[in-house]
Structure formats: C-alpha cells, structure tokens
Design a protein around this motif. Structure first.
Motif, mmCIF file in Angstrom:
data_model
loop_
_atom_site.group_PDB
_atom_site.id
_atom_site.type_symbol
_atom_site.label_atom_id
_atom_site.label_comp_id
_atom_site.label_asym_id
_atom_site.label_seq_id
_atom_site.Cartn_x
_atom_site.Cartn_y
_atom_site.Cartn_z
ATOM 1 N N LEU A 114 0.827 -1.205 0.000
ATOM 2 C CA LEU A 114 0.000 0.000 0.000
ATOM 3 C C LEU A 114 0.857 1.250 0.000
ATOM 4 N N ARG A 115 1.935 1.219 0.722
ATOM 5 C CA ARG A 115 2.822 2.390 0.765
ATOM 6 C C ARG A 115 3.439 2.652 -0.598
ATOM 7 N N GLU A 116 3.769 1.589 -1.333
ATOM 8 C CA GLU A 116 4.339 1.757 -2.681
ATOM 9 C C GLU A 116 3.353 2.477 -3.600
ATOM 10 N N ARG A 117 2.085 2.260 -3.395
ATOM 11 C CA ARG A 117 1.052 2.895 -4.226
ATOM 12 C C ARG A 117 0.566 4.222 -3.645
ATOM 13 N N LYS A 118 1.265 4.669 -2.621
ATOM 14 C CA LYS A 118 0.916 5.933 -1.955
ATOM 15 C C LYS A 118 -0.509 5.886 -1.407
ATOM 16 N N LEU A 119 -0.882 4.743 -0.855
ATOM 17 C CA LEU A 119 -2.168 4.575 -0.206
ATOM 18 C C LEU A 119 -1.963 4.470 1.304
ATOM 19 N N GLY A 120 -2.939 4.921 2.065
ATOM 20 C CA GLY A 120 -2.871 4.789 3.508
ATOM 21 C C GLY A 120 -3.355 3.417 3.953
ATOM 22 N N TRP A 121 -3.202 3.126 5.230
ATOM 23 C CA TRP A 121 -3.641 1.835 5.755
ATOM 24 C C TRP A 121 -4.111 2.001 7.190
ATOM 25 N N ARG A 122 -4.936 1.063 7.592
ATOM 26 C CA ARG A 122 -5.390 0.974 8.980
ATOM 27 C C ARG A 122 -5.483 -0.499 9.327
ATOM 28 N N LEU A 123 -4.826 -0.895 10.404
ATOM 29 C CA LEU A 123 -4.767 -2.293 10.800
ATOM 30 C C LEU A 123 -5.813 -2.580 11.875
ATOM 31 N N VAL A 124 -6.581 -3.626 11.645
ATOM 32 C CA VAL A 124 -7.574 -4.093 12.618
ATOM 33 C C VAL A 124 -7.217 -5.540 12.947
ATOM 34 N N PHE A 125 -6.693 -5.752 14.153
ATOM 35 C CA PHE A 125 -6.256 -7.084 14.549
ATOM 36 C C PHE A 125 -7.420 -7.876 15.136
ATOM 37 N N GLY A 126 -7.334 -9.192 14.947
ATOM 38 C CA GLY A 126 -8.401 -10.066 15.410
ATOM 39 C C GLY A 126 -8.015 -10.822 16.670
ATOM 40 N N GLU A 127 -8.766 -11.885 16.935
ATOM 41 C CA GLU A 127 -8.543 -12.689 18.129
ATOM 42 C C GLU A 127 -8.100 -14.105 17.788
ATOM 43 N N GLY A 128 -7.833 -14.354 16.509
ATOM 44 C CA GLY A 128 -7.397 -15.688 16.097
ATOM 45 C C GLY A 128 -5.889 -15.836 16.218
ATOM 46 N N SER A 129 -5.310 -16.443 15.218
ATOM 47 C CA SER A 129 -3.857 -16.642 15.190
ATOM 48 C C SER A 129 -3.344 -16.334 13.794
ATOM 49 N N GLY A 130 -2.098 -15.904 13.743
ATOM 50 C CA GLY A 130 -1.484 -15.624 12.450
ATOM 51 C C GLY A 130 -1.385 -14.127 12.176
ATOM 52 N N ARG A 131 -0.626 -13.811 11.139
ATOM 53 C CA ARG A 131 -0.372 -12.422 10.765
ATOM 54 C C ARG A 131 -0.924 -12.082 9.385
ATOM 55 N N THR A 132 -1.686 -12.976 8.795
ATOM 56 C CA THR A 132 -2.150 -12.763 7.436
ATOM 57 C C THR A 132 -3.402 -11.896 7.404
ATOM 58 N N VAL A 133 -3.584 -11.255 6.261
ATOM 59 C CA VAL A 133 -4.755 -10.394 6.039
ATOM 60 C C VAL A 133 -5.925 -11.262 5.611
ATOM 61 N N GLU A 134 -7.048 -11.112 6.305
ATOM 62 C CA GLU A 134 -8.243 -11.895 6.000
ATOM 63 C C GLU A 134 -9.170 -11.180 5.018
ATOM 64 N N ARG A 135 -9.275 -9.874 5.108
ATOM 65 C CA ARG A 135 -10.110 -9.114 4.180
ATOM 66 C C ARG A 135 -9.664 -7.667 4.191
ATOM 67 N N THR A 136 -10.109 -6.955 3.170
ATOM 68 C CA THR A 136 -9.745 -5.548 3.018
ATOM 69 C C THR A 136 -10.975 -4.740 2.650
ATOM 70 N N TYR A 137 -10.874 -3.459 2.933
ATOM 71 C CA TYR A 137 -11.885 -2.517 2.452
ATOM 72 C C TYR A 137 -11.190 -1.210 2.070
ATOM 73 N N PRO A 138 -11.344 -0.798 0.827
ATOM 74 C CA PRO A 138 -12.090 -1.410 -0.271
ATOM 75 C C PRO A 138 -11.506 -2.769 -0.688
ATOM 76 N N GLU A 139 -12.281 -3.524 -1.418
ATOM 77 C CA GLU A 139 -11.839 -4.838 -1.850
ATOM 78 C C GLU A 139 -10.790 -4.717 -2.953
ATOM 79 N N ALA A 140 -10.095 -5.821 -3.181
ATOM 80 C CA ALA A 140 -9.064 -5.858 -4.222
ATOM 81 C C ALA A 140 -9.683 -5.550 -5.577
ATOM 82 N N GLY A 141 -8.972 -4.746 -6.362
ATOM 83 C CA GLY A 141 -9.442 -4.379 -7.690
ATOM 84 C C GLY A 141 -10.300 -3.138 -7.729
ATOM 85 N N THR A 142 -10.635 -2.574 -6.568
ATOM 86 C CA THR A 142 -11.463 -1.364 -6.542
ATOM 87 C C THR A 142 -10.642 -0.155 -6.984
ATOM 88 N N PRO A 143 -11.114 0.619 -7.959
ATOM 89 C CA PRO A 143 -10.377 1.829 -8.356
ATOM 90 C C PRO A 143 -10.345 2.835 -7.201
#
Length: 229
Positions: A114-143
């Motif tokens: 996201l930083r390479e594309r000059k986009l901002g980010w906000r991290l919302v951590f869950g209660e499971g395990s792991g460091r992977t991203v489960e979903r995003t908003y906006p979704e992938a491919g959104t202009p």
C-alpha cells in the motif's frame, strides 16, 4: 218622420251590428287554436317522459388536465440510487490505480504494498492466530485515488514491539520512526522542534497500534554563569 224607405235604416244597422261579433269570434277562435297547441305540446312532453325533456342550460365548470402517467414523473418519485462514497475528495488521482490483492499476505508486507502505491492503511487485529490479512476494504481491484486509506483485517492479535529511542530527534522524524515500527505518535506540546520527552520510554514493551506520547519543543540553553567581580 220617415223618408218612405223604412227598410234602409234596418239594413244599415244589420251591417254595422254584426262586425264586433265577428271580431270576437275570430279572436276566440285564435285563442282556442293556441290553447290546443299548448295542450298538445304538454301532452307530448308527458308521453315522451323525462328522457325527452328539454335540455337544461349548460353549467360552466372548471376542467383540470388528467394526471400525468409519464414514466419520467414516476421515476422522479421512485427512490434514487445513491453513488458510492469514496472519501477521496481532494486526493491526487492516478489512472488505473486499484487496491492490490492482499488477502493471505503478511500484514507487514501488505502495508508495504500500500505504501508503494501511496495509499494509507489501517490495521484491525483479530482474536485468532497468524499475521495474514483476511479481508480488506475497499476490496481488491477497486479503483481508488492516491491517499485513500485501506483497512486491513488481520487474523491474529497485534504482535509485540519495542518502543524506539526518540529523544533528541526532530518531531517529524520521530513520528515517521514510530509509524515504521507499527506505533502512532501523540503530541503533547505541538509538532515543532525536537523530542524532549517520550512516554513510554525507549525500550519499553508495546504492541502494534499502541501510541507513544511525544513532548516536542526547543530545549532551553543553559544560562551562563555570571562573571565574578
């Protein structure tokens, strides 16, 4: 005294006498004809019934145009669909810029993309395990436009991180160091000058998304000793 023609006066009287009678007879006959005509007309109306009654005089009325059944008016009353809120007003546009595919990616690597594309980010951590991203908003491919914030939902809780040493750094540079480490600055005395104090102190344990309070300003120069007399 007579003139010897007694019959002459009688004849004249006969001619003058009946004239008014004839006039009265003619007048009476005319009235009878008119009366019969009226009676006959009345009988005709009665036999014809109400449907043949003479029409009543027209009554003026205000006419109103029929209600419009145009599809355009119906569309106006129907709920309009609203456009999607992008929150990119005033952002710099870039042709073809879209949200990258980040699901299944480590959140640190996703942040770098996201930083390479000059986009901002906000991290919302869950209660499971792991460091992977489960979903995003906006979704992938959104202009999107540059500067838009993309929210990343991470499977597990925020990992631990150590608070960096920021004393003596420029306030702006210290903020960049905190963001790089996964922390966020909170300014106590403004954003100009150098960091005079921080809380927590350097080396303290913290977790991603924690805040570090910074006290920025200009350090007062020591007062030189007064000369001895």
């Amino acid at each position: 005294m007579t003139d010897g023609y007694p019959g002459q006066g009688t004849a004249a009287g006969t001619a003058d006498g009946p004239a008014p009678a004839r006039s009265r007879l003619l007048l009476g006959g005319g009235l009878a004809v008119v009366l019969l005509a009226v009676i006959g007309a009345s009988g005709g109306w009665l036999l014809a019934g109400e449907d043949s009654a003479p029409p009543a005089p027209p009554v003026a009325a205000v006419t109103t145009p029929p209600a419009s059944t145009d599809d355009t008016s119906a569309a106006t009353d129907s709920p309009r669909s609203t456009p999607p809120v992008t929150g990119t007003t005033g952002r710099t546009s870039a042709a073809g810029l879209t949200v990258p595919k980040l699901i299944g990616t480590d959140f640190v690597a996703a942040r770098a993309k996201l930083r390479e594309r000059k986009l901002g980010w906000r991290l919302v951590f869950g209660e499971g395990s792991g460091r992977t991203v489960e979903r995003t908003y906006p979704e992938a491919g959104t202009p999107v436009r540059r500067g838009v914030t993309v929210t990343l939902w991470v499977a597990g809780p925020p990992p631990p991180v150590a608070v960096p040493d920021l004393i003596g750094d420029g306030c702006h540079d210290a903020a960049d160091d905190l963001v790089e480490a996964g922390l966020y600055p909170r300014y106590r005395t403004g954003r100009t000058g150098t960091v005079l104090a921080q809380d927590p102190t350097a080396g303290s344990p913290a977790r991603w998304n924690d805040t570090v309070a910074l006290s920025c300003g200009t350090e007062a120069s020591p007062t030189p000793p007064s000369p001895t007399p």
